[in-house]
Motif scaffolding. Structure first.
Motif, PDB file in Angstrom:
ATOM      1  N   PHE A   1       2.472  -9.650  13.364  1.00  0.00           N
ATOM      2  CA  PHE A   1       3.111  -9.934  12.072  1.00  0.00           C
ATOM      3  C   PHE A   1       2.384  -9.244  10.926  1.00  0.00           C
ATOM      4  O   PHE A   1       3.014  -8.584  10.080  1.00  0.00           O
ATOM      5  N   PHE A   2       1.062  -9.380  10.882  1.00  0.00           N
ATOM      6  CA  PHE A   2       0.319  -8.791   9.766  1.00  0.00           C
ATOM      7  C   PHE A   2       0.278  -7.264   9.844  1.00  0.00           C
ATOM      8  O   PHE A   2       0.170  -6.595   8.819  1.00  0.00           O
ATOM      9  N   THR A   3       0.387  -6.716  11.062  1.00  0.00           N
ATOM     10  CA  THR A   3       0.520  -5.268  11.182  1.00  0.00           C
ATOM     11  C   THR A   3       1.832  -4.800  10.555  1.00  0.00           C
ATOM     12  O   THR A   3       1.883  -3.794   9.835  1.00  0.00           O
ATOM     13  N   GLY A   4       2.908  -5.531  10.825  1.00  0.00           N
ATOM     14  CA  GLY A   4       4.192  -5.214  10.197  1.00  0.00           C
ATOM     15  C   GLY A   4       4.145  -5.376   8.691  1.00  0.00           C
ATOM     16  O   GLY A   4       4.747  -4.584   7.951  1.00  0.00           O
ATOM     17  N   LEU A   5       3.397  -6.395   8.220  1.00  0.00           N
ATOM     18  CA  LEU A   5       3.264  -6.603   6.783  1.00  0.00           C
ATOM     19  C   LEU A   5       2.515  -5.435   6.126  1.00  0.00           C
ATOM     20  O   LEU A   5       2.910  -4.932   5.061  1.00  0.00           O
ATOM     21  N   LEU A   6       1.424  -5.005   6.759  1.00  0.00           N
ATOM     22  CA  LEU A   6       0.683  -3.850   6.253  1.00  0.00           C
ATOM     23  C   LEU A   6       1.541  -2.589   6.279  1.00  0.00           C
ATOM     24  O   LEU A   6       1.465  -1.755   5.366  1.00  0.00           O
ATOM     25  N   ALA A   7       2.365  -2.452   7.309  1.00  0.00           N
ATOM     26  CA  ALA A   7       3.267  -1.301   7.382  1.00  0.00           C
ATOM     27  C   ALA A   7       4.261  -1.325   6.230  1.00  0.00           C
ATOM     28  O   ALA A   7       4.610  -0.276   5.663  1.00  0.00           O
ATOM     29  N   THR A   8       4.737  -2.516   5.848  1.00  0.00           N
ATOM     30  CA  THR A   8       5.663  -2.648   4.715  1.00  0.00           C
ATOM     31  C   THR A   8       4.996  -2.204   3.419  1.00  0.00           C
ATOM     32  O   THR A   8       5.569  -1.431   2.638  1.00  0.00           O
ATOM     33  N   VAL A   9       3.773  -2.694   3.181  1.00  0.00           N
ATOM     34  CA  VAL A   9       3.034  -2.316   1.965  1.00  0.00           C
ATOM     35  C   VAL A   9       2.745  -0.819   1.957  1.00  0.00           C
ATOM     36  O   VAL A   9       2.913  -0.138   0.942  1.00  0.00           O
ATOM     37  N   SER A  10       2.318  -0.299   3.106  1.00  0.00           N
ATOM     38  CA  SER A  10       1.987   1.114   3.215  1.00  0.00           C
ATOM     39  C   SER A  10       3.195   1.986   2.938  1.00  0.00           C
ATOM     40  O   SER A  10       3.142   2.937   2.139  1.00  0.00           O
ATOM     41  N   ALA A  11       4.321   1.678   3.589  1.00  0.00           N
ATOM     42  CA  ALA A  11       5.534   2.476   3.381  1.00  0.00           C
ATOM     43  C   ALA A  11       6.055   2.321   1.968  1.00  0.00           C
ATOM     44  O   ALA A  11       6.560   3.285   1.371  1.00  0.00           O
ATOM     45  N   GLY A  12       5.946   1.119   1.406  1.00  0.00           N
ATOM     46  CA  GLY A  12       6.390   0.910   0.026  1.00  0.00           C
ATOM     47  C   GLY A  12       5.634   1.782  -0.955  1.00  0.00           C
ATOM     48  O   GLY A  12       6.225   2.386  -1.857  1.00  0.00           O
ATOM     49  N   TYR A  13       4.307   1.864  -0.783  1.00  0.00           N
ATOM     50  CA  TYR A  13       3.512   2.710  -1.670  1.00  0.00           C
ATOM     51  C   TYR A  13       3.869   4.184  -1.495  1.00  0.00           C
ATOM     52  O   TYR A  13       4.038   4.923  -2.462  1.00  0.00           O
ATOM     53  N   ALA A  14       4.011   4.609  -0.231  1.00  0.00           N
ATOM     54  CA  ALA A  14       4.337   6.005   0.041  1.00  0.00           C
ATOM     55  C   ALA A  14       5.691   6.383  -0.549  1.00  0.00           C
ATOM     56  O   ALA A  14       5.846   7.434  -1.182  1.00  0.00           O
ATOM     57  N   LEU A  15       6.679   5.527  -0.365  1.00  0.00           N
ATOM     58  CA  LEU A  15       8.029   5.826  -0.861  1.00  0.00           C
ATOM     59  C   LEU A  15       8.104   5.712  -2.379  1.00  0.00           C
ATOM     60  O   LEU A  15       8.900   6.409  -3.007  1.00  0.00           O
ATOM     61  N   ASN A  16       7.297   4.841  -2.972  1.00  0.00           N
ATOM     62  CA  ASN A  16       7.255   4.780  -4.435  1.00  0.00           C
ATOM     63  C   ASN A  16       6.693   6.066  -5.008  1.00  0.00           C
ATOM     64  O   ASN A  16       7.112   6.531  -6.077  1.00  0.00           O
ATOM     65  N   THR A  17       5.721   6.676  -4.285  1.00  0.00           N
ATOM     66  CA  THR A  17       5.180   7.966  -4.703  1.00  0.00           C
ATOM     67  C   THR A  17       6.238   9.057  -4.613  1.00  0.00           C
ATOM     68  O   THR A  17       6.299   9.953  -5.456  1.00  0.00           O
ATOM     69  N   VAL A  18       7.104   8.973  -3.597  1.00  0.00           N
ATOM     70  CA  VAL A  18       8.127   9.996  -3.389  1.00  0.00           C
ATOM     71  C   VAL A  18       9.289   9.819  -4.355  1.00  0.00           C
ATOM     72  O   VAL A  18       9.686  10.754  -5.055  1.00  0.00           O
ATOM     73  N   PHE A  19       9.869   8.587  -4.412  1.00  0.00           N
ATOM     74  CA  PHE A  19      11.093   8.359  -5.177  1.00  0.00           C
ATOM     75  C   PHE A  19      10.833   7.912  -6.619  1.00  0.00           C
ATOM     76  O   PHE A  19      11.756   7.941  -7.441  1.00  0.00           O
ATOM     77  N   GLN A  20       9.611   7.467  -6.924  1.00  0.00           N
ATOM     78  CA  GLN A  20       9.289   6.954  -8.255  1.00  0.00           C
ATOM     79  C   GLN A  20      10.247   5.824  -8.658  1.00  0.00           C
ATOM     80  O   GLN A  20      10.673   5.726  -9.818  1.00  0.00           O
ATOM     81  N   SER A  21      10.611   4.987  -7.686  1.00  0.00           N
ATOM     82  CA  SER A  21      11.538   3.883  -7.954  1.00  0.00           C
ATOM     83  C   SER A  21      11.068   2.659  -7.179  1.00  0.00           C
ATOM     84  O   SER A  21      10.890   2.723  -5.954  1.00  0.00           O
TER      85      SER A  21
END
Length: 337
Positions: free
Chosen positions: A37-57
């Protein structure tokens, strides 16, 4: 507490009805489910930061981050739940190797955006240095592209040099005229005080030089003003070209740029390289922990019950197969008689 336990059992991919009959294995699967569960949670945070850098949204980052986290969660859950504890440990390790490789790959993917966030300040500083270098290179490139400015500057300097030469000639005559009036003896003056013939001759030469300088200055100044206007026009064009490049330089902070900056930083600093390596190893350890827990733990009651349930399904399937075959043979004999 019961709901939390059941939730982590679900995360581990365990069968509830069988696990309730094997309470000694409850904590093991509770821990495995928590890790997944916490691995999936970290993956969510990680992908969210990466995609925020890409899309700026923020909304895009949250939406895609949740989808990515759920995908990683489901994949981890499948990897762990598909493993079975058998009597042959070597066979288990051979079956686990592909799963471990996949877990390591997932750990590397998940850890990279979080590494970028952890070293964000250092990366921003490196990006600022890169932007400054890009600005300098762009300006130098544009400067080389507008050679007209250099040519006009050369013409302007030539006109100023003509004026300076004429001014120096006028100043020399002025000095000789003053020496002649005040009786200063030199190679070009008589040394007699007063406005004599020599002084008047020097005065005429001075007036002629001054008149010539005035005419030259008037003409050259007009040309210099025209050249300055042309220089300003070309500089305006150059600035306009640079303003087109400026947004690309200011926007040089995407995901690839940050990964490259992190690579440069780890190459420059041994401490950052070690810190980066420790973060990667930490995520690999977290991601592979459920697999190794299953590998190193002995067979428990849950594994026995799971084998029994699967064996029961197999026996039932075999029985039904034999039953269908026998019924088919009986019908064939009946129709043929």
């Amino acid at each position: 507490m019961n709901k939390v336990t059941r939730f982590f059992w679900f995360c581990s991919g365990a069968n509830f009805s069988l696990l309730k009959r094997a309470p000694t294995d409850s904590n093991k699967y509770f821990g495995i489910g928590g890790t997944i569960f916490f691995t999936g949670l970290l993956a969510t945070v990680s992908a969210g930061y990466a995609l925020n850098t890409v899309f700026q949204s923020l909304w895009y980052a949250v939406g895609f981050g949740v989808v990515w986290g759920l995908m990683i969660f489901n994949l981890d859950r499948f990897i762990v739940s598909s493993m079975r504890k058998r009597d042959k440990s070597w066979s288990e390790w051979k079956m686990a190797i592909p799963r471990i490789i996949m877990a390591v790959i997932l750990a590397l993917v998940i850890s990279k955006p979080l590494e970028l966030k952890i070293f964000e300040k250092e990366i921003n500083r490196k990006l600022d240095e890169k932007k400054a270098l890009m600005i300098a290179q762009s300006k130098e490139s544009l400067k080389n592209g507008f050679t007209e400015i250099n040519e006009l500057e050369v013409q302007k300097d030539s006109l100023k040099a003509d004026l300076a030469t004429a001014t120096m000639y006028r100043d020399r005559l002025q000095q000789e005229y003053d020496y002649e009036r005040f009786g200063t003896k030199t190679d070009g003056t008589s040394g007699i005080v007063g406005l004599g013939a020599n002084a008047k001759k020097k005065e005429q030469q001075l007036d002629a030089a001054q008149a010539s300088l005035d005419v030259l200055a008037k003409g050259h100044q007009a040309r210099i003003d025209n050249i300055d206007a042309e220089i300003q026009r070309f500089m305006g064009l150059r600035e306009a070209e640079f303003s087109k490049l400026q947004p690309n330089i200011d926007g040089f902070d995407g995901l690839a740029a940050r990964i490259d900056a992190l690579s440069v930083l780890t190459g420059e600093s041994k401490a950052m390289e070690m810190a980066n390596l420790m973060i990667i190893l930490l995520f690999i350890a977290v991601e592979t922990a459920p697999i190794f827990v299953k590998l190193i733990s002995p067979r428990g009651p849950y594994d026995e019950l799971l084998d029994l349930a699967e064996k029961g399904v197999q026996v039932y399937a075999d029985e039904q197969t034999v039953k269908l075959v026998k019924e088919s043979e009986w019908r064939l004999r009946t129709f043929s008689s």
